[in-house]
Design a protein around this motif. Structure first.
Motif, PDB file in Angstrom:
ATOM      1  N   SER A 236       0.832  -1.201   0.000  1.00  0.00           N
ATOM      2  CA  SER A 236       0.000   0.000   0.000  1.00  0.00           C
ATOM      3  C   SER A 236       0.860   1.241   0.000  1.00  0.00           C
ATOM      4  CB  SER A 236      -0.899   0.002   1.249  1.00  0.00           C
ATOM      5  OG  SER A 236      -1.537   1.246   1.388  1.00  0.00           O
ATOM      6  N   ARG A 238       0.358   4.026   1.267  1.00  0.00           N
ATOM      7  CA  ARG A 238       0.383   4.691   2.561  1.00  0.00           C
ATOM      8  C   ARG A 238       1.420   4.069   3.478  1.00  0.00           C
ATOM      9  NH1 ARG A 238      -1.946   4.095   7.297  1.00  0.00           N
ATOM     10  NH2 ARG A 238      -3.000   2.209   6.641  1.00  0.00           N
ATOM     11  N   GLU A 331      -5.409   8.314  -7.083  1.00  0.00           N
ATOM     12  CA  GLU A 331      -5.079   7.573  -5.868  1.00  0.00           C
ATOM     13  C   GLU A 331      -4.010   8.312  -5.072  1.00  0.00           C
ATOM     14  OE1 GLU A 331      -4.289   3.358  -6.154  1.00  0.00           O
ATOM     15  OE2 GLU A 331      -5.460   3.219  -7.994  1.00  0.00           O
ATOM     16  N   LEU A 335      -4.045  10.391  -1.277  1.00  0.00           N
ATOM     17  CA  LEU A 335      -3.158  10.061  -0.166  1.00  0.00           C
ATOM     18  C   LEU A 335      -2.389  11.266   0.369  1.00  0.00           C
ATOM     19  CD1 LEU A 335      -1.746   6.628  -1.378  1.00  0.00           C
ATOM     20  CD2 LEU A 335      -3.232   7.016   0.577  1.00  0.00           C
ATOM     21  N   ARG A 369      -7.936   3.997  -1.598  1.00  0.00           N
ATOM     22  CA  ARG A 369      -6.994   5.030  -1.163  1.00  0.00           C
ATOM     23  C   ARG A 369      -7.723   6.133  -0.375  1.00  0.00           C
ATOM     24  NH1 ARG A 369      -4.856   1.496  -3.397  1.00  0.00           N
ATOM     25  NH2 ARG A 369      -5.127   0.801  -1.253  1.00  0.00           N
TER      26      ARG A 369
END
Length: 634
Positions: A236, A238, A331, A335, A369
Motif C-alpha cells: 500500500s 500509505r 489515488e 493520499l 486510497r
C-alpha cells in the motif's frame, strides 16, 4: 443489505478477488497497463537521435572490467585500500563510459562500480557521459547508470570542506556533484515533456525528483534483478516510508522549478500513462518537503478534472476515477491531500457514489486510497453510512480490498468497530444463529461465506443451521488469503477483539498450525502477540492450543518465525514446557534447515544436558528484557 443472505449468488459464495492487495493482484479486475487512447507527445520531442558513432565495447575491455569488479568485491575491508582500487578502476571507466553505459553487461557492471565510487571519480564519470546525457537518459541500459549515479547522493553529499580534505592533492573534476545534478535538472526542465513521456527517460525524472527533494521513496527504489514480480511489490502506498537525507537549498529551489513544469501541461500529465508516473512521484516528494507546492499541484489536478464535461451520474471526476491512467494519479492525490481538502473533495465528488465506485473494476482502487486517507471520525461516519449496507455485495463483486480498507479505517480512527464486525458476520453468513460466530476466523481468513466453507446445501429461505463443532474440528483449515489475513490483523487491533479471539481459541491444534505455517496467516500471530487490545490471558488461551505442535512449527519456513515471536514473549515456565516438547524430537529438529536455527536460539542442547545453567541463562535474558522495556517505557 446489498445482496440478501439467500440471494441467487448463494451457489458462488466464494468472494473472488481475494488475492493480494494491488492492481496487479489476481482477480483484482484492474485491466492490464496500456497506452491506448492516451494523448501523444509532440513528434519533435520524440525525434531524439543517437550519437553518430556509438562507441563499441570490446570483449577484452568487458573482460577487464568484469575481473576488476570481482577483485573489488573481494578486496580487504580496509576503507583506504578498497577506495584506492575503486579510483583506479573508475579512472579506466572514464575513457569508455558511454560504451559501458549503453552495453547491457557493461551497464550492470558500471552500476555496481558506482556503488563503490568516491565523490570525485563519480563526478568524472558523470562528466564523461554529459555530452550524450540526453541519449543516455533515454537508452534502455544507460538510464540505469544515471539512476545509480543519482542514488549515490545520500552517501556522497557532504560538505565541500570534507570532500576537499579527503581528496587533497588530487586533480578535481571541472564541476562539483551539486553542479552536475543541477545541470541535469536544468536540461530536464528545458525539455520536460520529452523526458517525462519517454519510457526510459521518465525513470531519470522520477529519481531526480527524489534526489532534489532529499527523499527516497520505498515504492520507487531500484529493484534487484529477478525480483520484479507484482507479488512482492504490491505494498500500500500509505505504508511506504520515505528515507530522508540532507540536500542543499539549491536542490529544493530546482524542485520548485520542476513542480511548476507540471502545471504548464497538466492535461498531459493526467492522461498520459508514462508522464503520469512522474507527477505521482512529484506529489509524494513535495508532500514531504514542500507541502504548499504539493497542495497547489493537487488543486490543479482536481480543477482540471472537475472542469471536463459532466457525466450523467454526477461529477465529471467520476469518469476519471474509472480510467486506467488518471485513476492511478487520483489515488496518489487522495493520499497526499490535507484532511480539510479531502473532506471537501469527498462532499463535492464522492458522496452518494461510493457503492458504484466500490463495484467498478478500476474505481474501487481510488476508493481504497480514500479510505486509507481518512483520519477524522466525521468523514469516516459519512463513508461508513454509505458503504456499510453494501459489504456483502462488494465482496460478491470480487473487491475485498474495499472491505479491508474500511475495516482498517475503523481501526485507525477508533470508530464504528462493533458495527463493522457485526456487518462482517452478516456478510459471511455467520451472524445467525449465534453459534456460527465461533467460525468467523476460518471464514475471514479464506474469504469464504459459511455455506461455501463448510460445503452446505441450504434451500432458499431456509432457517440457517446451527454450527456443528465436531464437523468444524474435523475439517482442515482452508488456504489463507493475503486480504483475509489483513482483515484478521485489523480486527485483532480493535478495542474489543474478544469475538475474534474466541474463534481463534476454538481452532484445533492442526488448524492453528496450518494458520501459523501459511505465508499470509503467520502474520495473524504478529497481531495476536503485539496488539495492545489482547490481554495476556487471552493470548495464553489461544497459544495453549499449539501444545504438541511446536516441533512442526519450528520445522516450517513461516512457522519458525512465529515460533521465534512466541518464544521471545514467553515466561520462564512456558519456555520450559516448550523446550521439553522440542527436546523429545531433538534429532529431527537439528536436521531440519529451519528447525536447527530454532534449536540454537532455544539453547536446546544446554537445556537437555545442563538444565540449571539453562535456567540461569534464561533468567538473565528475562531481566535484560525487563530492564530494556522499562527504559523504553519511560
Amino acid at each position: 443489505m446489498g445482496l440478501g443472505p439467500r440471494s441467487a449468488h448463494k451457489a458462488r459464495r466464494q468472494f473472488s478477488g481475494a488475492g493480494r492487495r494491488g492492481r496487479a493482484a489476481r482477480g483484482s479486475g484492474r485491466p492490464p497497463p496500456g497506452r491506448d487512447g492516451c494523448p501523444q507527445l509532440p513528434a519533435a520531442a520524440r525525434a531524439e537521435q543517437a550519437p553518430e558513432a556509438l562507441p563499441h565495447l570490446s570483449p577484452e575491455a568487458l573482460g577487464y572490467f568484469r575481473r576488476a569488479l570481482s577483485a573489488l568485491k573481494v578486496a580487504p575491508d580496509a576503507a583506504e585500500e578498497r577506495e584506492l582500487m575503486a579510483r583506479n578502476i573508475l579512472k579506466e571507466v572514464e575513457a569508455q563510459a558511454l560504451a559501458l553505459a549503453t552495453n547491457r553487461t557493461g551497464s550492470e557492471m558500471l552500476q555496481e562500480l558506482l556503488g563503490f565510487s568516491p565523490l570525485k571519480p563519480l563526478c568524472r564519470v558523470w562528466i564523461a557521459l554529459r555530452p550524450n546525457l540526453r541519449f543516455v537518459a533515454c537508452h534502455r541500459c544507460g538510464v540505469h547508470v544515471l539512476q545509480s549515479a543519482l542514488l549515490q547522493l545520500p552517501r556522497l553529499l557532504r560538505s565541500p570542506a570534507e570532500a576537499d580534505e579527503e581528496e587533497e592533492g588530487e586533480d578535481g573534476p571541472s564541476q562539483t556533484l551539486e553542479e552536475l545534478v543541477l545541470g541535469l535538472a536544468a536540461e530536464v526542465c528545458d525539455d520536460f515533456l520529452f523526458f517525462c513521456g519517454d519510457t526510459h527517460g521518465s525513470f531519470v525524472v522520477r529519481t531526480l525528483l527524489q534526489v532534489l527533494g532529499g527523499t527516497l521513496l520505498e515504492s520507487e527504489r531500484v529493484k534487484p534483478r529477478g525480483s520484479q514480480s507484482s507479488e512482492t511489490q504490491r505494498t500500500s502506498a500509505r505504508e511506504c516510508k520515505p528515507t530522508d537525507f540532507e540536500v542543499p537549498k539549491t536542490f529544493l529551489n530546482r524542485l520548485q522549478d520542476l513542480s511548476a513544469c507540471f502545471l504548464k501541461d497538466i492535461a498531459v500529465f493526467i492522461t498520459d500513462k508514462i508522464s503520469s508516473f512522474c507527477l505521482q512521484v512529484a506529489l509524494q516528494v513535495l508532500h514531504h518537503k514542500l507541502p504548499q507546492h504539493c497542495a497547489h499541484l493537487c488543486d490543479a489536478v482536481i480543477d482540471y478534472l472537475s472542469s471536463r464535461n459532466s457525466s450523467a451520474g454526477g461529477s465529471p471526476l467520476l469518469l476519471f476515477l474509472r480510467d486506467q491512467t488518471s485513476s492511478r494519479l487520483l489515488e496518489q492525490v487522495l493520499l497526499v491531500l490535507e484532511p480539510e481538502r479531502l473532506q471537501r473533495l469527498f462532499k463535492n465528488h464522492f458522496q452518494g457514489q461510493l457503492y458504484s465506485l466500490a463495484e467498478h473494476p478500476i474505481a474501487n482502487f481510488p476508493l481504497q486510497r480514500l479510505l486509507d486517507a481518512v483520519t477524522s471520525p466525521e468523514l469516516l461516519s459519512l463513508v461508513f453510512e454509505e458503504l456499510s449496507p453494501a459489504l456483502e455485495a462488494v465482496l460478491a463483486r470480487g473487491h475485498p480490498g474495499v472491505v479491508v480498507a474500511l475495516v482498517e479505517a475503523c481501526r485507525r480512527v477508533g470508530a464504528h468497530q462493533a458495527q463493522v464486525l457485526q456487518l462482517l458476520f452478516e456478510a459471511f453468513h455467520c451472524a445467525e444463529p449465534p453459534s456460527r460466530q465461533v467460525a468467523c476466523v476460518p471464514l475471514f481468513a479464506s474469504l469464504l461465506a459459511y455455506e461455501v466453507y463448510y460445503e452446505l446445501m441450504e434451500e432458499e429461505g431456509a432457517v440457517p443451521a446451527e454450527h456443528q463443532v465436531e464437523m468444524a474440528s474435523a475439517r482442515p483449515l482452508r488456504e489463507v488469503t493475503v486480504l483475509g489475513s489483513l482483515l484478521l490483523q485489523h480486527l485483532l487491533y480493535f478495542s474489543n477483539p474478544g469475538l475474534v479471539l474466541r474463534s481463534l481459541s476454538a481452532l484445533t491444534g492442526p488448524q492453528l498450525l496450518t494458520l501459523a505455517q501459511s505465508p499470509a496467516g503467520s502474520h495473524v500471530f504478529d497481531a495476536i502477540l503485539t496488539s495492545p487490545s489482547v490481554t495476556h490471558k487471552q493470548r495464553r488461551r489461544v497459544l495453549k492450543t499449539l501444545k504438541g505442535q511446536y516441533v512442526a512449527l519450528a520445522c516450517s519456513r513461516h512457522g519458525s518465525r512465529v515460533f521465534d515471536a512466541i518464544w521471545s514473549g514467553a515466561a520462564l515456565g512456558a519456555r520450559k514446557e516448550i523446550a521439553a516438547e522440542l527436546g523429545e524430537q531433538n534429532q529431527e529438529l537439528i536436521q531440519d534447515p529451519f528447525g536447527h536455527h530454532v534449536a540454537r536460539n532455544v539453547a536446546l542442547t544446554t537445556f537437555l544436558k545442563r538444565r540449571q545453567a539453562w535456567e540461569q541463562q534464561q533468567n538473565s535474558v528475562a531481566k535484560r528484557r525487563r530492564a530494556l522495556n522499562s527504559i523504553l517505557g519511560d
